[in-house]
Write a protein that holds these residues in place. Structure first.
Motif, PDB file in Angstrom:
ATOM      1  N   MET A  72      39.493  31.608  37.051  1.00  0.00           N
ATOM      2  CA  MET A  72      38.460  32.452  38.050  1.00  0.00           C
ATOM      3  C   MET A  72      39.576  32.861  39.308  1.00  0.00           C
ATOM      4  O   MET A  72      40.302  32.446  39.814  1.00  0.00           O
ATOM      5  N   GLN A  73      39.346  34.286  39.532  1.00  0.00           N
ATOM      6  CA  GLN A  73      39.940  34.829  40.621  1.00  0.00           C
ATOM      7  C   GLN A  73      38.636  35.517  41.667  1.00  0.00           C
ATOM      8  O   GLN A  73      38.076  36.353  40.741  1.00  0.00           O
ATOM      9  N   GLY A  74      39.107  35.459  42.763  1.00  0.00           N
ATOM     10  CA  GLY A  74      37.959  35.988  43.534  1.00  0.00           C
ATOM     11  C   GLY A  74      38.257  35.878  45.047  1.00  0.00           C
ATOM     12  O   GLY A  74      39.277  35.539  45.410  1.00  0.00           O
ATOM     13  N   THR A  75      36.970  35.914  45.926  1.00  0.00           N
ATOM     14  CA  THR A  75      37.110  35.451  47.223  1.00  0.00           C
ATOM     15  C   THR A  75      36.146  34.562  47.566  1.00  0.00           C
ATOM     16  O   THR A  75      34.901  34.464  47.082  1.00  0.00           O
ATOM     17  N   ARG A  76      36.489  33.526  48.309  1.00  0.00           N
ATOM     18  CA  ARG A  76      35.450  32.514  48.544  1.00  0.00           C
ATOM     19  C   ARG A  76      34.301  33.007  49.571  1.00  0.00           C
ATOM     20  O   ARG A  76      34.660  33.990  50.149  1.00  0.00           O
ATOM     21  N   PRO A  77      33.388  32.089  49.693  1.00  0.00           N
ATOM     22  CA  PRO A  77      32.202  32.856  50.753  1.00  0.00           C
ATOM     23  C   PRO A  77      32.776  32.704  52.128  1.00  0.00           C
ATOM     24  O   PRO A  77      32.185  33.466  52.803  1.00  0.00           O
ATOM     25  N   ASP A  78      33.897  32.043  52.411  1.00  0.00           N
ATOM     26  CA  ASP A  78      34.625  32.303  53.917  1.00  0.00           C
ATOM     27  C   ASP A  78      35.409  33.455  53.911  1.00  0.00           C
ATOM     28  O   ASP A  78      36.383  33.646  54.794  1.00  0.00           O
ATOM     29  N   ASN A  79      35.489  34.362  52.638  1.00  0.00           N
ATOM     30  CA  ASN A  79      36.343  35.423  52.540  1.00  0.00           C
ATOM     31  C   ASN A  79      37.915  35.072  52.476  1.00  0.00           C
ATOM     32  O   ASN A  79      38.675  35.805  52.764  1.00  0.00           O
ATOM     33  N   LEU A  80      38.201  33.910  51.918  1.00  0.00           N
ATOM     34  CA  LEU A  80      39.786  33.550  51.666  1.00  0.00           C
ATOM     35  C   LEU A  80      39.800  34.010  50.153  1.00  0.00           C
ATOM     36  O   LEU A  80      38.907  33.605  49.393  1.00  0.00           O
ATOM     37  N   ALA A  81      40.862  34.560  49.762  1.00  0.00           N
ATOM     38  CA  ALA A  81      40.876  34.814  48.267  1.00  0.00           C
ATOM     39  C   ALA A  81      41.417  33.549  47.638  1.00  0.00           C
ATOM     40  O   ALA A  81      41.916  32.567  48.210  1.00  0.00           O
ATOM     41  N   PHE A  82      41.193  33.583  46.332  1.00  0.00           N
ATOM     42  CA  PHE A  82      41.239  32.006  45.611  1.00  0.00           C
ATOM     43  C   PHE A  82      41.737  32.494  44.217  1.00  0.00           C
ATOM     44  O   PHE A  82      41.223  33.568  43.663  1.00  0.00           O
ATOM     45  N   ILE A  83      42.457  31.569  43.531  1.00  0.00           N
ATOM     46  CA  ILE A  83      42.581  31.430  42.210  1.00  0.00           C
ATOM     47  C   ILE A  83      42.290  29.951  41.536  1.00  0.00           C
ATOM     48  O   ILE A  83      43.063  29.140  42.286  1.00  0.00           O
TER      49      ILE A  83
END
Length: 245
Positions: A72-83
């Motif tokens: 999964m690639q996206g942005t966390r609910p606290d607006n930090l990008a994650f993989i």
């Protein structure tokens, strides 16, 4: 006799005189130099490696039907990008376990149907992150697709569905959020709409092994992260064929 006594008294007097006239002890001398270190001994021979441990009871039985990977690639609910990436490799206890696949979908199996000149393959699979348990170990992934005219020039995906159940995305900062969503290519029950792409679909009817690659794109409002999300992965699973009367 007197002479012997005189001699004895004389010796005693001399002894007392010598003892009383002896000088004080001198200061301690300087310590001698340390000796040189001895030569190190030869290292001993390395011991023999131990025997590898065995998998726990039930491990082979629960993993022998293959796996589904997920990134999964996206942005966390606290607006930090994650993989985040993982592999779901544990088979449900019972081939028809329906927790991560809706009712009426084939689970860990394949169904065939014919409509005129068109052939349809319905593939369903469910895998868990660890050995499944009714209450504590129920993180899983379900994937279903209906393929029209598999392997032919007219091949198409008629319907696709993916379910991600109770999966925690844990960041390097020890913050986490949970994905607990179902996505479908067309309106279906409570699933959110998403764009699906499949490639390299191959099914061997003899071994009943299905391999494929998948990609799912979900807009922000339709997933637990609250931001746009891309899910990709591969499947390499052995499917079962139900026996019908």
């Amino acid at each position: 006799m007197k002479s012997l006594r005189l001699i004895t008294l004389t010796i005693l007097a001399l002894t007392i005189c010598m003892a009383s006239c002896s000088g004080e002890d001198g200061r301690d001398g300087i310590n001698g130099m340390n000796g040189e270190d001895g030569t190190n001994g030869v290292n001993g021979v390395d011991g023999t490696n131990g025997i590898d441990g065995e998998n726990g009871v039930g491990f082979d039985e629960l993993t022998k039907f293959g796996y589904v990977t997920m990134e999964m690639q996206g942005t966390r609910p606290d607006n930090l990008a994650f993989i985040d990436s993982t592999s779901f490799k544990f088979f449900p206890v019972g081939a028809n376990f329906l927790q991560v696949v809706p009712p009426d979908f084939p689970t860990n199996s394949v169904r065939f149907s014919q409509q005129g000149s068109d052939t349809f393959h319905e593939f369903g699979m469910a895998r868990f992150l660890s050995a499944p348990d009714d209450f504590y170990q129920n993180t899983g992934l379900g994937l279903f697709l209906n393929v029209k005219n598999l392997g032919q020039p007219t091949q198409s995906i008629e319907f696709a569905y993916i379910s991600i159940v109770n999966y925690s995305v844990i960041g390097d900062d020890n913050m986490y959020f949970v994905i607990n969503d179902g996505f479908s290519s067309t309106p279906f029950l409570n699933a959110e709409l998403a764009d699906f792409e499949f490639s390299n679909i191959a099914y061997d009817a003899t071994t009943q092994i299905l391999t494929l690659s998948y990609s799912v794109s979900v807009v922000a409002l339709n997933n637990s992260s609250g931001n746009d999300l891309t899910i990709t992965g591969t499947a390499d699973v052995t499917l079962l064929v139900p026996i019908t009367p």
